[in-house]
Structure formats: structure tokens, C-alpha cells
Design an enzyme around this catalytic site. Structure first.
Site, PDB file in Angstrom:
ATOM      1  N   HIS A  43       0.746  -1.158  -0.216  1.00 39.07           N
ATOM      2  CA  HIS A  43       0.147  -0.094   0.093  1.00 39.07           C
ATOM      3  C   HIS A  43       0.834   1.374   0.014  1.00 39.07           C
ATOM      4  O   HIS A  43       1.251   1.774   0.949  1.00 39.07           O
ATOM      5  CB  HIS A  43      -0.846   0.034   1.104  1.00 39.07           C
ATOM      6  CG  HIS A  43      -1.900   1.121   1.054  1.00 39.07           C
ATOM      7  ND1 HIS A  43      -3.309   0.778   1.972  1.00 39.07           N
ATOM      8  CD2 HIS A  43      -1.826   2.271   0.794  1.00 39.07           C
ATOM      9  CE1 HIS A  43      -4.000   1.976   1.668  1.00 39.07           C
ATOM     10  NE2 HIS A  43      -3.275   2.695   0.951  1.00 39.07           N
ATOM     11  N   GLU A  70      -2.561  -1.455  -3.044  1.00 37.48           N
ATOM     12  CA  GLU A  70      -3.795  -1.007  -2.416  1.00 37.48           C
ATOM     13  C   GLU A  70      -3.388   0.658  -2.492  1.00 37.48           C
ATOM     14  O   GLU A  70      -2.271   0.923  -2.461  1.00 37.48           O
ATOM     15  CB  GLU A  70      -3.953  -1.499  -1.161  1.00 37.48           C
ATOM     16  CG  GLU A  70      -4.480  -2.889  -0.764  1.00 37.48           C
ATOM     17  CD  GLU A  70      -4.452  -3.015   0.450  1.00 37.48           C
ATOM     18  OE1 GLU A  70      -5.133  -4.169   0.750  1.00 37.48           O
ATOM     19  OE2 GLU A  70      -4.097  -2.375   1.504  1.00 37.48           O
ATOM     20  N   HIS A 191      -7.890  -5.877   7.308  1.00 33.79           N
ATOM     21  CA  HIS A 191      -7.481  -4.721   8.294  1.00 33.79           C
ATOM     22  C   HIS A 191      -7.860  -5.424   9.752  1.00 33.79           C
ATOM     23  O   HIS A 191      -8.963  -5.634  10.341  1.00 33.79           O
ATOM     24  CB  HIS A 191      -8.363  -3.515   8.372  1.00 33.79           C
ATOM     25  CG  HIS A 191      -7.748  -2.610   8.989  1.00 33.79           C
ATOM     26  ND1 HIS A 191      -7.129  -1.692   8.202  1.00 33.79           N
ATOM     27  CD2 HIS A 191      -7.629  -2.029  10.118  1.00 33.79           C
ATOM     28  CE1 HIS A 191      -6.561  -0.616   9.080  1.00 33.79           C
ATOM     29  NE2 HIS A 191      -7.096  -0.817  10.166  1.00 33.79           N
TER      30      HIS A 191
END
EC number: 2.6.99.2
Length: 238
Positions: A43, A70, A191
Site C-alpha cells: 500500500h 492498494e 484490516h
């Protein structure tokens, strides 16, 4: 069986804290693959405080499993990176500038037109596109009409409630995954998933194509070792 993708942002954070190349991010990614993961997730953020854009190009050259990038598609630099690298999957996350970590999904109703425009170039490039969403049926249904291939369910609320009310914590995710399947969307999740809550989640949320796990897995690896930790996580998946 649900696939495990390891987010290696925390490895980059550790490397960047001292400069140099220790730990070697590329080697860690290769080792994760060797130890059995089905994907690598990164990410990159505009300030490059963990994953650097140069890391993404370097990883693309060597990764043999699925590569998932991401990030916030409202950032032109991110879009250019993804289109240049062409990973197997891009996950669109509505991060604000300077945000420490992701903390909510897209409002796919309010941002429907914007998401349609943002997703189009990724789809044209043959990149599977996933949208980060909260487990709300309306958001899942509207994700389908943006042109996305998958959703990624934002699981921090599940992790927070799991310790006290596991059945209640997972209920909305079960419904969201089922509805996604009905409308033709694949389902990812991520997450704050951990060894403590992952097995219950995967047993109750189906179909579930992939989980992306970084922080908890890397923390566990400090105690159990990376290879053993990856095997421990894989055993939680069905």
C-alpha cells in the site's frame, strides 16, 4: 480455500527507520512466497513512509504469486504506478492525505460516478479491481454497478467487537459476503485480522476469496518466526 496475501508495509517501515536495506523487502517477499502465501500486498502512500514507489517496480519483477497494490485512486501518481506495473489486482482505498492507516470503506452510492471513471482504466488494462467497503448491503450492491470485480470488506470493526461478541461482530460481514456473491462480486477482507479472530471470520464469512494481513502477522513473526507464522495463519483459513 481462502487465499492469504501478506501485506509487507511493516517490513518497509522497519527498513526505512534506519536507512539502508535491512530488512531486505524484496527478500522478505520472496521468502513469504517460499513459505506458502498466495499473494503479496503493498500500500504505497504519497509520502512513501513505508512502501516506496521504487519498491513496487522492483517487486513486480520477482513476485511469482498474486501482486495486489492498494491505494487511493484519486492520486494521479498512484494510478500511473498501477497502470505501469499492471499487478493482478488493485484495491481502491479512500485514504485521506497523511492518513496513518485505512479506517473506512467507500461510500459507493455517493461516489458511484467517480468510481466508475476511476475503475475504467484499470479494467481496460486487464487488472482485477477491488473496492474497499464497509459491510453494508447498500454499499456492496452499489460496488457492483461501478464495474468492480471484487470488494474488500473493512474488518477493523469486526476485530474490535470480536473479543466480547463474536457472533454479533461477524453478522454484518456474513450478510455482506453473501450479497456480494449474489450480485457477482468476489470477496476479499482485511484490516486487523489476526490469529485470534481469523478462523472464526473465515468459518462464518463465505464465500471469501482472499484475506490481506500485514500488521498482526508481522508482529506474530517476531515471536514465532516468519515461516512458522505464515503456516499458523494458513491453518486458520478454509
Amino acid at each position: 480455500m481462502t487465499r492469504l496475501s501478506v501485506n509487507i508495509n511493516k517490513i518497509a517501515t522497519l527498513r526505512n527507520s534506519r536507512g539502508g536495506n535491512n530488512p531486505d523487502l524484496i527478500q522478505v517477499a520472496l521468502d513469504c512466497e517460499r513459505f506458502g502465501v498466495e499473494g503479496i500486498t503493498v500500500h504505497p502512500r504519497p509520502d512513501e513512509r513505508h512502501i516506496r514507489y521504487a519498491d513496487v517496480y522492483a517487486l513486480k519483477k520477482v513476485i511469482q504469486t498474486e501482486f495486489n497494490i492498494e491505494g487511493n485512486p484519486l492520486e494521479d501518481k498512484f494510478v500511473e504506478l498501477v497502470l505501469a506495473v499492471r499487478p493482478e489486482q488493485v484495491t481502491l482505498v479512500p485514504d485521506a492525505l497523511g492518513q496513518i492507516t485505512s479506517n473506512h470503506g467507500w461510500d459507493t452510492v455517493k461516489h458511484q460516478d467517480v468510481l466508475i471513471q476511476l475503475i475504467a482504466p484499470f479494467k481496460a488494462a486487464g487488472i482485477r479491481t477491488s473496492i474497499f467497503v464497509d459491510p453494508i448491503l447498500e454499499m456492496v450492491e452499489a460496488a457492483k454497478t461501478t464495474g468492480a470485480d471484487r470488494i474488500e470488506l473493512y474488518t477493523e470493526p469486526y476485530a474490535e467487537e470480536f473479543l466480547n461478541h463474536p457472533t454479533q461482530a461477524v453478522a454484518s460481514y456474513r450478510k455482506a459476503a453473501f450479497r456480494a456473491h449474489q450480485v457477482g462480486l468476489g470477496v476479499n477482507a482485511g484490516h486487523d485480522l489476526s490469529l485470534e479472530n481469523l478462523a472464526f471470520f473465515t468459518a462464518n464469512v463465505q464465500p471469501l476469496d482472499e484475506v490481506s494481513i500485514g500488521h498482526a502477522l508481522i508482529c506474530d513473526a517476531l515471536y514465532y518466526g516468519l515461516e512458522n507464522t505464515i503456516q499458523l495463519y494458513k491453518r486458520q483459513l478454509i
